[in-house]
Design an enzyme around this catalytic site. Sequence first.
Site, PDB file in Angstrom:
ATOM      1  N   LYS A  45       0.822  -1.211   0.000  1.00 62.51           N
ATOM      2  CA  LYS A  45       0.000   0.000   0.000  1.00 62.51           C
ATOM      3  C   LYS A  45       0.859   1.265   0.000  1.00 62.51           C
ATOM      4  CE  LYS A  45      -2.976   2.670   3.132  1.00 62.51           C
ATOM      5  NZ  LYS A  45      -1.996   3.657   3.613  1.00 62.51           N
ATOM      6  N   ASN A  46       1.840   1.328   0.900  1.00 60.20           N
ATOM      7  CA  ASN A  46       2.619   2.558   1.033  1.00 60.20           C
ATOM      8  C   ASN A  46       3.483   2.822  -0.189  1.00 60.20           C
ATOM      9  OD1 ASN A  46       1.503   2.993   3.541  1.00 60.20           O
ATOM     10  ND2 ASN A  46       3.191   2.066   4.666  1.00 60.20           N
ATOM     11  N   ARG A  61      -4.508  10.459   2.838  1.00 66.22           N
ATOM     12  CA  ARG A  61      -3.206  11.095   2.989  1.00 66.22           C
ATOM     13  C   ARG A  61      -2.371  10.984   1.722  1.00 66.22           C
ATOM     14  NH1 ARG A  61       0.131  13.808   6.198  1.00 66.22           N
ATOM     15  NH2 ARG A  61       2.327  13.258   6.150  1.00 66.22           N
ATOM     16  N   ASP A  67      -5.816   8.069   8.530  1.00 64.90           N
ATOM     17  CA  ASP A  67      -5.942   7.604   9.903  1.00 64.90           C
ATOM     18  C   ASP A  67      -5.955   8.739  10.916  1.00 64.90           C
ATOM     19  OD1 ASP A  67      -5.952   4.907   9.296  1.00 64.90           O
ATOM     20  OD2 ASP A  67      -3.776   4.788   9.259  1.00 64.90           O
ATOM     21  N   ASP A  92       4.131   0.850  11.577  1.00 68.83           N
ATOM     22  CA  ASP A  92       2.863   0.260  11.149  1.00 68.83           C
ATOM     23  C   ASP A  92       2.636  -1.138  11.713  1.00 68.83           C
ATOM     24  OD1 ASP A  92       2.032   2.456   9.761  1.00 68.83           O
ATOM     25  OD2 ASP A  92       2.549   1.700   7.780  1.00 68.83           O
TER      26      ASP A  92
END
Length: 434
Positions: free
Chosen positions: A22-23, A97, A121, A319
């Site tokens: 994802k990141n 974000r 988040d 994370d």
Amino acid sequence: MAIFEVRGGNKLSGNITPQGAKNEALQILSAVLLTEQPVEIHNIPNIIDVNLLIELLKEMNVKVSPTGPNSYVFQADDVNVEYLQSEDYFKKSGRLRGSVMLAGPLLARFKKAYLPKPGGDKIGRRRLDTHIIGFERLGATFSYNSDTGFFALKTDELKGCYMLLDEPSVTGTANILMAAVLATGTTTIYNAACEPYIQQLCNMLIRMGAIIEGVGSNQLIITGVQKLQGTTHTMLPDMIEVGSFIGLAAMTQSDITIKNAGVASLGIIPEKFRQLGIQLNINGDDIHVPAQERYEIQTFLDGGVMTIYDNPWPGFTPDLLSIVLVTAIQAHGTVLIHQKMFESRLFFTDKLIEMGAQIILCDPHRAVVVGLERAKQLRGITMSSPDIRAGVALLIAALSASGKSTIQNIEQIDRGYENIDGRLQALGADIKRG
């Protein structure tokens, strides 16, 4: 509002494959704006945050063509920069974000960009200072609109410079890097983040024609070029999913094999789970977690209580601290979890305590977990997911608990985990989406 209904206590078994990272995806997808040529990307996770960013790119007139499962071709040859000033863009870009990652490529290629207030988040303050100061040093100016919550950035020309970042921000490094590849002259970024995600972005940009030295270190030297070309890129497996599945196997006493785990890019992650006493067998690029009745937290050599904390890469990723914390609940021993980066990320522990965990929340950044040693099982409750990682930690707790648990606000989990209920059902989990 969607929910998960979970009946815990089942021992799971089978193989599971992590999604694309994802990141990494949020950076790589933003980088398609740096060229007018086609960019083909594979292993894109089908999750809310990534899909929202793809939606934004489409609204900006980027051509998006699926080429197979989790694969797309992007072509930014007719970008509508004026869309960035529309009310629709203001609303959509503030929902995640990752939209801040569009600023660097837009500044580099179109000389203007807009940065929304960070979305995503609710885990504490998430500063944009590193991004904006970096852009300023490259020659951009900014103004802030308090009505829209947007920073407007513009430049006549980006010029290379030396900069020492105040923090090794992953998103800050990526954003500045993407701006610098098309700047005039040479840019040196010291105290740069060096996570595998940044290394992946650097290698992609180099294939596109960028000149970058120091990949994998905390000093990146970028020599600007006039134009970039298209390329093909494949995302890494998501290291956070890999860690989540290790924790799930331990808590539920399950025999799980994580296929294609991207072992070479996991850094210290396997070692941290071994410090909790979890047995891991690495076979090529697969990780086998055997069913364990008992796992014992190590102590330091002097007998001191184990402390696990987050640090910039190659330290332990923040994370996964929520996952480590929940995994320690049934361990033998005690561990101190120290979440340095975000001041609200440990607040979900009140739900774990309600389920029967022995946790002392010392302050917003530190929690002590005293392992239950399987002496008693957690009990199912109704709870709500406050953020992506805490949501999956609560899901792991629910799958190990007796009785029924209801997890609300699962949109937070869906933001970061692709079809998590379906994939866990395939392992034997009793989980239903409602």
